[in-house]
Design a protein around this motif. Structure first.
Motif, PDB file in Angstrom:
ATOM      1  N   THR A   1       0.832  -1.194   0.000  1.00  0.00           N
ATOM      2  CA  THR A   1       0.000   0.000   0.000  1.00  0.00           C
ATOM      3  C   THR A   1       0.870   1.249   0.000  1.00  0.00           C
ATOM      4  O   THR A   1       0.569   2.239  -0.670  1.00  0.00           O
ATOM      5  CB  THR A   1      -0.930  -0.021   1.231  1.00  0.00           C
TER       6      THR A   1
ATOM      7  N   ARG B   1       2.097   1.769  -3.416  1.00  0.00           N
ATOM      8  CA  ARG B   1       0.994   2.313  -4.211  1.00  0.00           C
ATOM      9  C   ARG B   1       0.919   3.838  -4.023  1.00  0.00           C
ATOM     10  O   ARG B   1       0.741   4.595  -4.976  1.00  0.00           O
ATOM     11  CB  ARG B   1      -0.308   1.639  -3.775  1.00  0.00           C
ATOM     12  N   VAL B   2       1.075   4.286  -2.790  1.00  0.00           N
ATOM     13  CA  VAL B   2       1.035   5.722  -2.509  1.00  0.00           C
ATOM     14  C   VAL B   2       2.209   6.415  -3.204  1.00  0.00           C
ATOM     15  O   VAL B   2       2.051   7.469  -3.820  1.00  0.00           O
ATOM     16  CB  VAL B   2       1.039   5.985  -0.987  1.00  0.00           C
TER      17      VAL B   2
ATOM     18  N   TYR C   1       3.770   5.451  -5.888  1.00  0.00           N
ATOM     19  CA  TYR C   1       3.485   5.474  -7.325  1.00  0.00           C
ATOM     20  C   TYR C   1       2.527   6.607  -7.658  1.00  0.00           C
ATOM     21  O   TYR C   1       2.721   7.349  -8.623  1.00  0.00           O
ATOM     22  CB  TYR C   1       2.899   4.113  -7.718  1.00  0.00           C
ATOM     23  N   SER C   2       1.491   6.759  -6.815  1.00  0.00           N
ATOM     24  CA  SER C   2       0.497   7.798  -7.078  1.00  0.00           C
ATOM     25  C   SER C   2       1.115   9.183  -6.961  1.00  0.00           C
ATOM     26  O   SER C   2       0.726  10.111  -7.685  1.00  0.00           O
ATOM     27  CB  SER C   2      -0.672   7.671  -6.095  1.00  0.00           C
TER      28      SER C   2
ATOM     29  N   PHE D   1       0.972   0.451 -12.216  1.00  0.00           N
ATOM     30  CA  PHE D   1       0.987  -0.242 -10.935  1.00  0.00           C
ATOM     31  C   PHE D   1      -0.104  -1.309 -10.899  1.00  0.00           C
ATOM     32  O   PHE D   1      -1.210  -1.048 -11.348  1.00  0.00           O
ATOM     33  CB  PHE D   1       0.754   0.764  -9.800  1.00  0.00           C
ATOM     34  N   PRO D   2       0.113  -2.485 -10.319  1.00  0.00           N
ATOM     35  CA  PRO D   2       1.386  -3.004  -9.815  1.00  0.00           C
ATOM     36  C   PRO D   2       2.139  -3.766 -10.897  1.00  0.00           C
ATOM     37  O   PRO D   2       1.518  -4.369 -11.757  1.00  0.00           O
ATOM     38  CB  PRO D   2       0.916  -3.963  -8.716  1.00  0.00           C
TER      39      PRO D   2
ATOM     40  N   PHE E   1       0.605  -8.666  -0.126  1.00  0.00           N
ATOM     41  CA  PHE E   1      -0.006  -7.635  -0.953  1.00  0.00           C
ATOM     42  C   PHE E   1      -0.654  -8.266  -2.177  1.00  0.00           C
ATOM     43  O   PHE E   1      -1.740  -7.920  -2.573  1.00  0.00           O
ATOM     44  CB  PHE E   1       1.035  -6.598  -1.383  1.00  0.00           C
TER      45      PHE E   1
ATOM     46  N   VAL F   1      -7.112 -10.200  -4.766  1.00  0.00           N
ATOM     47  CA  VAL F   1      -6.666  -8.924  -4.210  1.00  0.00           C
ATOM     48  C   VAL F   1      -7.657  -8.414  -3.184  1.00  0.00           C
ATOM     49  O   VAL F   1      -7.710  -7.237  -2.915  1.00  0.00           O
ATOM     50  CB  VAL F   1      -6.479  -7.853  -5.303  1.00  0.00           C
TER      51      VAL F   1
ATOM     52  N   ALA G   1      -7.779  -6.636   2.458  1.00  0.00           N
ATOM     53  CA  ALA G   1      -7.990  -5.192   2.538  1.00  0.00           C
ATOM     54  C   ALA G   1      -7.200  -4.596   3.679  1.00  0.00           C
ATOM     55  O   ALA G   1      -7.121  -5.159   4.762  1.00  0.00           O
ATOM     56  CB  ALA G   1      -9.459  -4.895   2.722  1.00  0.00           C
ATOM     57  N   VAL G   2      -6.607  -3.434   3.405  1.00  0.00           N
ATOM     58  CA  VAL G   2      -5.996  -2.675   4.475  1.00  0.00           C
ATOM     59  C   VAL G   2      -7.136  -2.130   5.321  1.00  0.00           C
ATOM     60  O   VAL G   2      -8.114  -1.633   4.796  1.00  0.00           O
ATOM     61  CB  VAL G   2      -5.194  -1.496   3.917  1.00  0.00           C
ATOM     62  N   THR G   3      -7.035  -2.262   6.607  1.00  0.00           N
ATOM     63  CA  THR G   3      -8.037  -1.624   7.446  1.00  0.00           C
ATOM     64  C   THR G   3      -7.403  -0.401   8.084  1.00  0.00           C
ATOM     65  O   THR G   3      -6.405   0.107   7.589  1.00  0.00           O
ATOM     66  CB  THR G   3      -8.555  -2.609   8.505  1.00  0.00           C
TER      67      THR G   3
ATOM     68  N   SER H   1      -3.160   2.113   9.418  1.00  0.00           N
ATOM     69  CA  SER H   1      -2.015   1.730   8.589  1.00  0.00           C
ATOM     70  C   SER H   1      -1.087   2.934   8.509  1.00  0.00           C
ATOM     71  O   SER H   1      -1.418   3.938   7.897  1.00  0.00           O
ATOM     72  CB  SER H   1      -2.476   1.296   7.203  1.00  0.00           C
TER      73      SER H   1
ATOM     74  N   PHE I   1     -14.751  -8.511  -9.628  1.00  0.00           N
ATOM     75  CA  PHE I   1     -13.816  -8.368 -10.746  1.00  0.00           C
ATOM     76  C   PHE I   1     -14.550  -8.757 -12.022  1.00  0.00           C
ATOM     77  O   PHE I   1     -15.563  -9.452 -11.968  1.00  0.00           O
ATOM     78  CB  PHE I   1     -12.616  -9.302 -10.553  1.00  0.00           C
TER      79      PHE I   1
ATOM     80  N   LYS J   1     -12.726   0.421  -6.590  1.00  0.00           N
ATOM     81  CA  LYS J   1     -12.255   0.283  -5.204  1.00  0.00           C
ATOM     82  C   LYS J   1     -10.965   1.075  -4.973  1.00  0.00           C
ATOM     83  O   LYS J   1     -10.456   1.158  -3.866  1.00  0.00           O
ATOM     84  CB  LYS J   1     -12.036  -1.204  -4.892  1.00  0.00           C
TER      85      LYS J   1
ATOM     86  N   VAL K   1      -4.807   8.652  -3.413  1.00  0.00           N
ATOM     87  CA  VAL K   1      -3.528   8.069  -3.826  1.00  0.00           C
ATOM     88  C   VAL K   1      -3.617   6.564  -4.049  1.00  0.00           C
ATOM     89  O   VAL K   1      -2.601   5.871  -4.055  1.00  0.00           O
ATOM     90  CB  VAL K   1      -2.380   8.389  -2.838  1.00  0.00           C
TER      91      VAL K   1
ATOM     92  N   PRO L   1      -7.028   0.835  -1.386  1.00  0.00           N
ATOM     93  CA  PRO L   1      -8.335   0.207  -1.545  1.00  0.00           C
ATOM     94  C   PRO L   1      -9.347   0.821  -0.579  1.00  0.00           C
ATOM     95  O   PRO L   1      -9.138   0.820   0.633  1.00  0.00           O
ATOM     96  CB  PRO L   1      -8.065  -1.264  -1.200  1.00  0.00           C
TER      97      PRO L   1
ATOM     98  N   LEU M   1     -13.662   0.264   3.554  1.00  0.00           N
ATOM     99  CA  LEU M   1     -14.534   0.271   4.723  1.00  0.00           C
ATOM    100  C   LEU M   1     -15.887   0.902   4.394  1.00  0.00           C
ATOM    101  O   LEU M   1     -15.964   2.095   4.106  1.00  0.00           O
ATOM    102  CB  LEU M   1     -13.864   1.041   5.875  1.00  0.00           C
TER     103      LEU M   1
ATOM    104  N   PRO N   1      -9.019   3.613   4.274  1.00  0.00           N
ATOM    105  CA  PRO N   1      -8.288   3.447   5.532  1.00  0.00           C
ATOM    106  C   PRO N   1      -6.940   4.170   5.556  1.00  0.00           C
ATOM    107  O   PRO N   1      -6.370   4.354   6.621  1.00  0.00           O
ATOM    108  CB  PRO N   1      -8.084   1.931   5.614  1.00  0.00           C
TER     109      PRO N   1
ATOM    110  N   PRO O   1      -5.963   7.535  -8.712  1.00  0.00           N
ATOM    111  CA  PRO O   1      -5.581   8.924  -8.475  1.00  0.00           C
ATOM    112  C   PRO O   1      -5.399   9.723  -9.763  1.00  0.00           C
ATOM    113  O   PRO O   1      -5.237   9.161 -10.844  1.00  0.00           O
ATOM    114  CB  PRO O   1      -4.250   8.806  -7.719  1.00  0.00           C
TER     115      PRO O   1
END
Lengths: 476, 291
Positions: free
Chosen positions: A162, A165-166, A168-169, A190-191, A282, A287, A290-292, A295, B175, B216, B221, B224, B227, B238, B286
């Motif tokens: 994640t 990913r940030v 990259y953005s 990405f990715p 990751f 996929v 999920a990040v909760t 983080s 998907f 999603k 940035v 996913p 939530l 998140p 983004p």
């Protein structure tokens, strides 16, 4: 004792003259001069543990199925990078202590650099002739942060993925060239499968090599300049006072290395860090992982993460072109931060103090209220950004919405540094006026007790040579 | 480390036995810890024990060394001169002279000089081309995902989603069929009360029976947006706490995000499964310069 060997060497490379100067080189004693050494020794620990880790880590996104001893991952599709990081933690003896020591050492390395930078800033050690070494040092800070980020990103766990990913953005957000830059650096959209191997070669070879080269320059310049020292009795711009390299300083420094390594290895064993098996992979066959909440990146990236969080939802859209929101906290803010750091010695000399003379004696923070105030304000600013990086955690603690926390930070980030500046400036002024707690070995007078119990001041430079009874008490 | 006491405190004739005993004790502790470390390793290793023993082994050695240095090594401050950092003016002049003498031939033959510069520059520029091999150009790839007209929505196991499968308030990551590992196509399918839905103009037929689907990937940035809070019918990212109103086209309502999550136009095929009418109508994820 070393006669024959040293003569043999000297006849071939003529080292004796240099070694003699080196052995007799004087290093001033002050605890604050050890901070840079802590950074250096943390780096040594990083290199040693890092070499060990490269023997077991596989920098690849190749899809593999896990059949190890960690039950929750049993039978899952993982990247080879993530699986090898799990394996070196659980199956390689001493692997986990090495990995955790490596991670702790990275955190301490950057922290020691930052504290060292603050020491140099607040005592104005960057003044002429040390401006170049300040620039070299700031470069080391950037390299250390960058390498930390790449190392953290290698493991391909959910949290670091994640983070990548940030990153990259943020690259994508750069005006005009962003998409091209991101695609060339990551090898596509990405990715990609290219990113882990690329980060690996950057992390274990290219950036460490550059760090070693720049660090060598940093130390060589330090060696030539000789260390700064605090002003005090008998100290002057023309002399240097301290311990000789051989034996006192060398033994103390080696002992400091031992202490740093002892603390880092103890932390590496006793304090869990980055438990990637809990975060999960990751990439996997799905996929959906999920990040909760909660983080957070490693601490030295925290200020950028905080800036991303509290940046208002603004961006520039002009005739079909966009300067996206993350550009401002993700590119502009770090750009200005490091530009400001690079330029600081020149800003100080040309605009603030107009002092362009050579200085080997340090300035005490209280004697420079504007500089000290600015430094504290900047420190408060970045600390607030760092804390804002935990706005979700804070929202949980204070039982309010993340929005409320974010809005508070949007105000605080401007108010608090201003208040910090004003308070610091006043405190410095008052301390400087009070004259109390002088630098060690200066002002103050030596007193002696008389036979009757009174006190007599000896050699008090401020009051002539006549002894002055400052207190008296009749003995019974 | 700021002490300026006598040179080697033991030199004063004080009893140095306690200090020797302390140093010796620390070294014995260190040796024991190192042996313990070897034993721990041989027995299979245990990370906390390893950490404690590494710290003790190294720490004992280091502290013993420090105490020894403070006791037996000279501590009287030594004062030495600071030489000028810069070279002497004569040296500076000599250097400049050497350089300029050597430079003299370069100032003549101006055409050749230009050619040398041109050749070096051209070669340098040609070295930049291999950079292009580092990756494909972005082209239009950022504008598309793997969603195609008629593609069924499937869950991460590849199972298609029947129109009645989701209860109101439920959320599922979907998907396009055949592309369950495509990162950029990941989509959130949420079933809401159709009466509460405020569809945007032109999107009235995108949400059959209250099924709405949004990318999603956060428009901030790219985290996913995982939530879903049913009570406030919003999606929370998140990473940086951007919040999107699901009933209002996933419009950002708080946090740093500036754009709505792109919406996937949905329909139901003759077998009763949810399908995409077509790909997203705007880039997912983004922002970028020419989006």
């Amino acid at each position: 004792m070393i006669g024959r060997t040293s003569r043999w060497i000297d006849e071939r490379i003529g080292a004796s003259r240099f070694v003699r100067t080196a052995l007799e080189k004087i290093f001033p004693d002050h605890w604050s001069f050890m901070i840079g050494e802590i950074a250096l020794y943390a780096f040594v620990v990083l290199v040693l543990t890092g070499i060990y880790l490269t023997f077991f880590f596989e920098p690849s996104t190749r899809d593999v199925v896990y059949h190890g001893s960690y039950a929750p991952l049993q039978g899952q599709h993982l990247s080879a990078a993530y699986k090898s990081a799990i394996d070196l933690s659980f199956h390689v003896r001493a692997g986990l202590v090495m990995r955790q020591t490596h991670h702790w050492a990275a955190l301490v390395f950057v922290a020691a650099i930052v504290v060292h930078l603050m020491r140099v800033f607040f005592t104005a050690a960057y003044r002429r002739p040390r401006e170049i070494n300040w620039i070299v040092g700031v470069t080391l800070l950037i390299l250390a942060m960058g390498n930390g980020f790449f190392g953290y990103s290698l493991l391909d766990d959910l949290l670091s993925g994640t983070g990548v990913r940030v990153g990259y953005s943020i690259a994508l957000s750069i005006p005009l060239v962003g998409p091209w830059l991101a695609f060339l650096f990551f090898g596509g959209r990405f990715p990609t499968d290219a990113m882990i191997p690329r980060f690996f070669v950057l992390h274990v070879m290219i950036i460490p090599a550059v760090i070693i080269a720049v660090l060598t320059v940093h130390l060589a310049i330090l060696w030539h300049h000789k260390h700064t020292e605090f002003p005090g009795r008998g100290r002057s711009e023309q002399t240097i006072e301290g311990s000789r390299l051989w034996p006192t300083y060398a033994v103390k420094s080696v002992a400091l290395f031992g202490l740093v390594a002892a603390v880092l290895t103890a932390m590496g064993g006793l304090i869990q860090i980055n438990p990637i098996w809990i975060y999960g992979p990751f990439r996997s066959s799905s996929v959906t992982a999920a990040v909760t909440s909660a983080s957070q990146p490693d601490w030295y990236v925290g200020w950028m993460d905080g800036a991303l969080r509290i940046m208002p939802p603004w961006e520039i859209r002009l005739g079909g072109f966009t300067v996206p929101n993350p550009f401002f906290p993700g590119v502009l803010l770090p750009g200005l931060t490091f530009a400001g750091l690079y330029l600081w010695p020149f800003i100080d000399a040309r605009l603030l103090t107009r002092d362009r003379k050579t200085h080997h004696l340090l300035e005490r923070p209280r004697n420079a209220p504007v500089r000290t105030g600015l430094g504290v304000a900047v420190f408060v600013f970045y600390t607030l950004l760092f804390v804002a990086g935990g706005n979700d955690v804070l929202a949980g603690i204070f039982n309010v919405t993340p929005e409320a926390i974010t809005n508070s930070f949007r105000v605080l980030i401007f108010v608090a540094p201003a208040v910090a500046y004003a308070v610091t400036w006043k405190v410095c002024r008052d301390l400087a006026r009070s004259g109390s707690r002088p630098t060690r070995g200066t002002v103050g007078s030596t007193v002696a007790q008389t036979a009757t119990g009174g006190f007599v001041a000896l050699d008090d430079p401020g009051h002539g040579s006549a002894p002055v009874v400052t207190a008296g008490r009749d003995s019974p | 480390m700021t002490d300026h006491g006598t040179a080697g405190r033991a030199a004063g004739g004080t009893d140095e036995r306690p200090v020797r005993r302390l140093i010796g004790g620390l070294l014995v502790v260190s040796i024991t810890a190192s042996c313990g470390l070897a034993a721990t390793y041989a027995l299979g290793g245990q990370v906390q024990v390893e950490g404690a023993l590494l710290g003790t082994g190294l720490g004992g050695l280091a502290v013993a060394g420090l105490i020894w240095a403070r006791t037996y090594l000279p501590h009287d401050p030594v004062v030495g001169p600071r030489d000028d950092v810069g070279s002497s003016p004569a040296d500076v002049r000599a250097m400049e002279q050497s350089f300029e003498e050597g430079l003299a031939p370069f100032t003549r033959r101006s055409l050749l000089r230009w050619l040398f510069g041109g050749a070096a520059g051209a070669f340098g520029a040609s070295l930049a081309f291999p950079i292009r091999s580092l990756g494909p150009g972005p082209g239009r790839s950022l504008f598309h995902t793997a969603w195609t007209p008629g593609a069924r929505l499937v869950d991460s196991a590849g199972k298609p989603v029947h129109v009645g499968a989701l209860e109101q308030g439920a959320v599922l990551t979907v998907f396009p069929e055949g592309n369950v590992t495509d990162y950029n196509s990941q989509t959130l399918l949420i079933r809401v009360d159709p009466a509460g839905l405020r569809a945007r103009p032109g999107r009235q037929d995108w949400s059959p029976q209250g099924h709405v689907a949004y990318s999603k990937i956060c428009t901030h940035v790219g985290c996913p947006v995982g939530l879903y809070r049913e009570t406030t019918h919003d999606l929370l990212c998140p990473c940086h706490q951007s919040t999107f109103d699901v009933l209002d086209g996933a419009r950002p309502v708080s946090g740093p995000a500036t754009r709505s999550l792109p919406q996937l136009p949905l329909a139901v095929d003759e077998a009763g499964y949810l399908i995409a009418q077509r790909d997203y109508t705007e880039p997912v994820g983004p922002g970028f310069w020419d989006r």
